[in-house]
Design a protein around this motif. Structure first.
Motif, PDB file in Angstrom:
ATOM      1  N   PRO A 241       0.822  -1.213   0.000  1.00 54.35           N
ATOM      2  CA  PRO A 241       0.000   0.000   0.000  1.00 54.35           C
ATOM      3  C   PRO A 241       0.852   1.257   0.000  1.00 54.35           C
ATOM      4  CG  PRO A 241      -0.745  -1.571   1.659  1.00 54.35           C
ATOM      5  CD  PRO A 241       0.585  -2.052   1.178  1.00 54.35           C
ATOM      6  N   SER A 242       0.265   2.317  -0.523  1.00 55.59           N
ATOM      7  CA  SER A 242       0.893   3.637  -0.486  1.00 55.59           C
ATOM      8  C   SER A 242      -0.159   4.601   0.033  1.00 55.59           C
ATOM      9  CB  SER A 242       1.368   4.057  -1.872  1.00 55.59           C
ATOM     10  OG  SER A 242       1.922   5.352  -1.839  1.00 55.59           O
ATOM     11  N   GLY A 243      -0.085   4.939   1.336  1.00 56.41           N
ATOM     12  CA  GLY A 243      -1.138   5.730   1.955  1.00 56.41           C
ATOM     13  C   GLY A 243      -2.427   4.922   1.990  1.00 56.41           C
ATOM     14  N   ARG A 244      -3.493   5.503   1.460  1.00 51.63           N
ATOM     15  CA  ARG A 244      -4.765   4.793   1.422  1.00 51.63           C
ATOM     16  C   ARG A 244      -4.942   3.993   0.144  1.00 51.63           C
ATOM     17  NH1 ARG A 244      -9.218   9.094   3.904  1.00 51.63           N
ATOM     18  NH2 ARG A 244      -8.220   9.329   5.958  1.00 51.63           N
ATOM     19  N   ALA A 245      -4.053   4.197  -0.810  1.00 52.94           N
ATOM     20  CA  ALA A 245      -4.143   3.457  -2.065  1.00 52.94           C
ATOM     21  C   ALA A 245      -3.695   2.017  -1.845  1.00 52.94           C
ATOM     22  CB  ALA A 245      -3.270   4.127  -3.123  1.00 52.94           C
ATOM     23  N   PRO A 246      -4.300   1.082  -2.604  1.00 52.54           N
ATOM     24  CA  PRO A 246      -3.946  -0.329  -2.405  1.00 52.54           C
ATOM     25  C   PRO A 246      -2.536  -0.665  -2.854  1.00 52.54           C
ATOM     26  CG  PRO A 246      -5.424  -0.055  -4.283  1.00 52.54           C
ATOM     27  CD  PRO A 246      -5.360   1.266  -3.606  1.00 52.54           C
ATOM     28  N   GLY A 247      -1.949   0.166  -3.688  1.00 50.16           N
ATOM     29  CA  GLY A 247      -0.590  -0.113  -4.129  1.00 50.16           C
ATOM     30  C   GLY A 247      -0.555  -1.075  -5.299  1.00 50.16           C
ATOM     31  N   ARG A 248       0.622  -1.217  -5.872  1.00 48.41           N
ATOM     32  CA  ARG A 248       0.770  -2.099  -7.027  1.00 48.41           C
ATOM     33  C   ARG A 248       1.497  -3.364  -6.624  1.00 48.41           C
ATOM     34  NH1 ARG A 248       5.628   0.561 -10.706  1.00 48.41           N
ATOM     35  NH2 ARG A 248       7.251   0.558  -9.092  1.00 48.41           N
ATOM     36  N   ALA A 249       1.317  -4.384  -7.457  1.00 47.90           N
ATOM     37  CA  ALA A 249       1.987  -5.656  -7.200  1.00 47.90           C
ATOM     38  C   ALA A 249       3.497  -5.466  -7.293  1.00 47.90           C
ATOM     39  CB  ALA A 249       1.520  -6.710  -8.183  1.00 47.90           C
ATOM     40  N   THR A 250       4.203  -5.966  -6.298  1.00 49.31           N
ATOM     41  CA  THR A 250       5.640  -5.739  -6.180  1.00 49.31           C
ATOM     42  C   THR A 250       6.364  -7.056  -5.952  1.00 49.31           C
ATOM     43  OG1 THR A 250       5.188  -3.585  -5.155  1.00 49.31           O
ATOM     44  CG2 THR A 250       7.402  -4.481  -4.881  1.00 49.31           C
ATOM     45  N   ASP A 251       7.505  -7.215  -6.601  1.00 46.50           N
ATOM     46  CA  ASP A 251       8.362  -8.372  -6.347  1.00 46.50           C
ATOM     47  C   ASP A 251       9.334  -8.028  -5.221  1.00 46.50           C
ATOM     48  OD1 ASP A 251       7.066  -9.636  -8.403  1.00 46.50           O
ATOM     49  OD2 ASP A 251       8.693  -9.404  -9.855  1.00 46.50           O
ATOM     50  N   LEU A 252       9.565  -9.028  -4.362  1.00 44.89           N
ATOM     51  CA  LEU A 252      10.398  -8.817  -3.186  1.00 44.89           C
ATOM     52  C   LEU A 252      11.485  -9.876  -3.093  1.00 44.89           C
ATOM     53  CD1 LEU A 252       7.539  -8.301  -0.555  1.00 44.89           C
ATOM     54  CD2 LEU A 252       8.829  -6.486  -1.720  1.00 44.89           C
ATOM     55  N   ALA A 253      12.618  -9.473  -2.539  1.00 47.07           N
ATOM     56  CA  ALA A 253      13.666 -10.404  -2.130  1.00 47.07           C
ATOM     57  C   ALA A 253      13.611 -10.506  -0.604  1.00 47.07           C
ATOM     58  CB  ALA A 253      15.036  -9.922  -2.581  1.00 47.07           C
ATOM     59  N   VAL A 254      13.424 -11.713  -0.111  1.00 46.08           N
ATOM     60  CA  VAL A 254      13.324 -11.953   1.330  1.00 46.08           C
ATOM     61  C   VAL A 254      14.589 -12.684   1.778  1.00 46.08           C
ATOM     62  CG1 VAL A 254      11.942 -12.965   3.178  1.00 46.08           C
ATOM     63  CG2 VAL A 254      10.822 -12.116   1.107  1.00 46.08           C
ATOM     64  N   THR A 255      15.202 -12.188   2.829  1.00 50.79           N
ATOM     65  CA  THR A 255      16.491 -12.707   3.278  1.00 50.79           C
ATOM     66  C   THR A 255      16.441 -13.034   4.761  1.00 50.79           C
ATOM     67  OG1 THR A 255      17.566 -11.239   1.677  1.00 50.79           O
ATOM     68  CG2 THR A 255      18.970 -12.228   3.355  1.00 50.79           C
ATOM     69  N   SER A 256      17.088 -14.117   5.154  1.00 46.84           N
ATOM     70  CA  SER A 256      17.245 -14.418   6.586  1.00 46.84           C
ATOM     71  C   SER A 256      18.494 -13.724   7.101  1.00 46.84           C
ATOM     72  CB  SER A 256      17.340 -15.930   6.808  1.00 46.84           C
ATOM     73  OG  SER A 256      18.396 -16.508   6.056  1.00 46.84           O
ATOM     74  N   ASP A 257      18.305 -12.899   8.129  1.00 43.65           N
ATOM     75  CA  ASP A 257      19.419 -12.207   8.780  1.00 43.65           C
ATOM     76  C   ASP A 257      19.771 -13.001  10.028  1.00 43.65           C
ATOM     77  OD1 ASP A 257      21.188 -10.577  10.105  1.00 43.65           O
ATOM     78  OD2 ASP A 257      19.953  -8.770  10.001  1.00 43.65           O
TER      79      ASP A 257
END
Length: 454
Positions: free
Chosen positions: A134-150
């Motif tokens: 989300p961006s504020g009240r907008a639902p936001g756009r589909a985003t690709d993420l890199a998830v890492t174990s710290d």
């Protein structure tokens, strides 16, 4: 993490636990039966050669304590030639490479919270596609993420992938309030029994995205739901956890615990989820490969064992190695401890293959997967990654691997396999050297008999 190997680079040297058999009061039930492997004389495995390699990383102060570990491949749908390889470098943070294995971006791991605490240490990485931020009240756009174990902080770190971003494609969007994965407080974090291996999973039925994190020096796996916040960051919550066995009943009725440093249990690192049926495959390094539902609600099944399974050992504190006893012959024949680097190779005809790094003998094993009733992982062949030239070596002591069977522009029209090299050469004398090798997937599929090598 193979206790019965001779001395090798520190990046590939760790040990599991050694509990005295005489004090073992209860052992886990024997794993589900696995069809016995054929006892034909072993044939030499075919070799494939890399096309490119990353610049060598050095695990010392001069090199920023960078130690290559685990890669992930992100395909740029708008321009496949500009696809990326995102890889962990432990205390060296994250590295982003283009398809020529050239460095695009380097992100540091978070600093230590205090002088007596461990710094950030990025261990494993996987991708999530299409999470809406989300961006504020907008639902936001589909985003690709890199998830890492710290591993250093016992947390997940999440980075947004945007190839058009001027400062580099990755932006940290981890919520500042994201919780620790396993530890109750900093004192527990300092013991470093923290988030270690990692795989992501998006449940096709609910559309929810998750990370599965294993725990260093323990047998635990945690299911964590990824949760976007209103501010555009990502946090997570623990849904449930599962503990794999640390002791085993052998077919002759005796009890066995993998040998290693006292107080440490046989850990899991390499993990991958098959999206076709939501099955998690987890490599318990000194035991073998487990299959279980990714929601952690079902019973784990051991689908293959390392050769060292059932071998007793005596831990030597001075050498920090295990001296093996007599092999009772209950181990597998395809993989050697440590089993690491699990990755999924889907075929266009619907078939799927699990690739596993057999770190103990520098080979890779492939298993054909079948879902539904009679689900299994049958051995389908193996290969090695060997030197292409005097200056482009192969892969040894491989910790992590990632495969993508999709066209990646002109460089890899048939897909790409990226493998960690725990002994990069040539290297500077006295410095621990690691890196990543890029292999044309057509060569791998040809070595496995899946297609003719082009």
């Amino acid at each position: 993490m193979t206790p019965f190997r001779t001395a090798r680079p520190a990046a590939a040297t760790a040990v599991a636990v050694c509990a005295a058999l005489a004090t073992l009061t209860a052992a886990a039930p024997a794993p589900a039966p696995v069809a016995p492997a054929r006892q034909d004389a072993p044939r030499p495995l075919p070799a494939v050669t890399p096309r490119a390699e990353t610049a060598t990383l050095y695990d010392d102060e001069q090199g920023g304590n960078a130690n290559a570990d685990d890669p992930a491949i992100w395909r740029n749908p708008a321009d496949p030639d500009r696809s990326l390889v995102i890889a962990t470098a432990k205390e060296g943070g994250l590295r982003v490479y283009d398809l020529d294995a050239r460095l695009v971006q380097s992100l540091p791991a978070p600093a230590a919270p205090g002088p007596d605490h461990a710094p950030g240490r990025f261990n494993n990485v996987d991708l999530v596609h299409g999470l809406r931020l989300p961006s504020g009240r907008a639902p936001g756009r589909a985003t690709d993420l890199a998830v890492t174990s710290d591993r250093g902080h016992d947390r997940l770190r999440i980075h947004r992938i945007d190839p058009s971003r001027p400062g580099g494609p990755l932006t940290d969007v981890t919520d500042p309030a994201a919780p620790r994965v396993f530890s109750a407080g900093q004192d527990e974090v300092d013991e470093q029994a923290t988030a270690y291996g990692l795989a992501t999973w998006t449940d096709r039925r609910s559309g929810r995205s998750y990370a599965l994190a294993s725990r260093r020096d323990r047998t635990s796996i945690a299911l964590l739901e990824l949760l976007p916040t209103r501010s555009g960051t990502v946090t997570y919550r623990k849904v449930r956890s599962l503990d794999l066995p640390s002791a085993f009943r052998l077919p002759d009725g005796t009890a066995w615990t993998p040998c290693g440093e006292p107080g440490e249990l046989p850990q899991v690192e390499g993990m991958v989820v098959d999206p076709a049926d939501g099955a998690l495959y987890a490599g318990q390094e000194d035991v073998g490969i487990w299959r279980m539902p990714a929601d952690l609600r079902g019973k784990p099944v051991l689908v293959d064992k390392v050769r060292e399974y059932g071998v007793p050992g005596t831990y030597d504190e001075e050498s920090e190695e295990c001296a093996p006893g007599t092999d009772p012959g209950f181990g597998g024949t395809r993989i050697s401890a440590d089993v690491e680097g699990l990755t999924l190779l889907p075929e266009r005809n619907g078939g799927r293959y699990l690739l596993a790094s057999s770190q103990g003998d520098d080979t890779f094993a492939a298993y054909a997967l079948r879902s539904g009733r009679g689900a299994r992982a049958g051995y389908a062949g193996g290969f090695r990654v060997t030197a292409a030239s005097a200056t482009l070596d192969g892969s040894e002591f491989c910790d992590g691997a990632a495969v993508l069977n999709e066209p990646l522009g002109s460089r890899y029209p048939g897909g790409l396999l990226v493998v960690q090299d725990g002994n990069a050469t040539p290297a500077q004398e006295g410095r621990e050297a690691t890196g990543f090798k890029f292999v044309d997937l057509r060569k791998v599929r040809g070595a496995l008999g899946l297609t003719r090598t082009e």
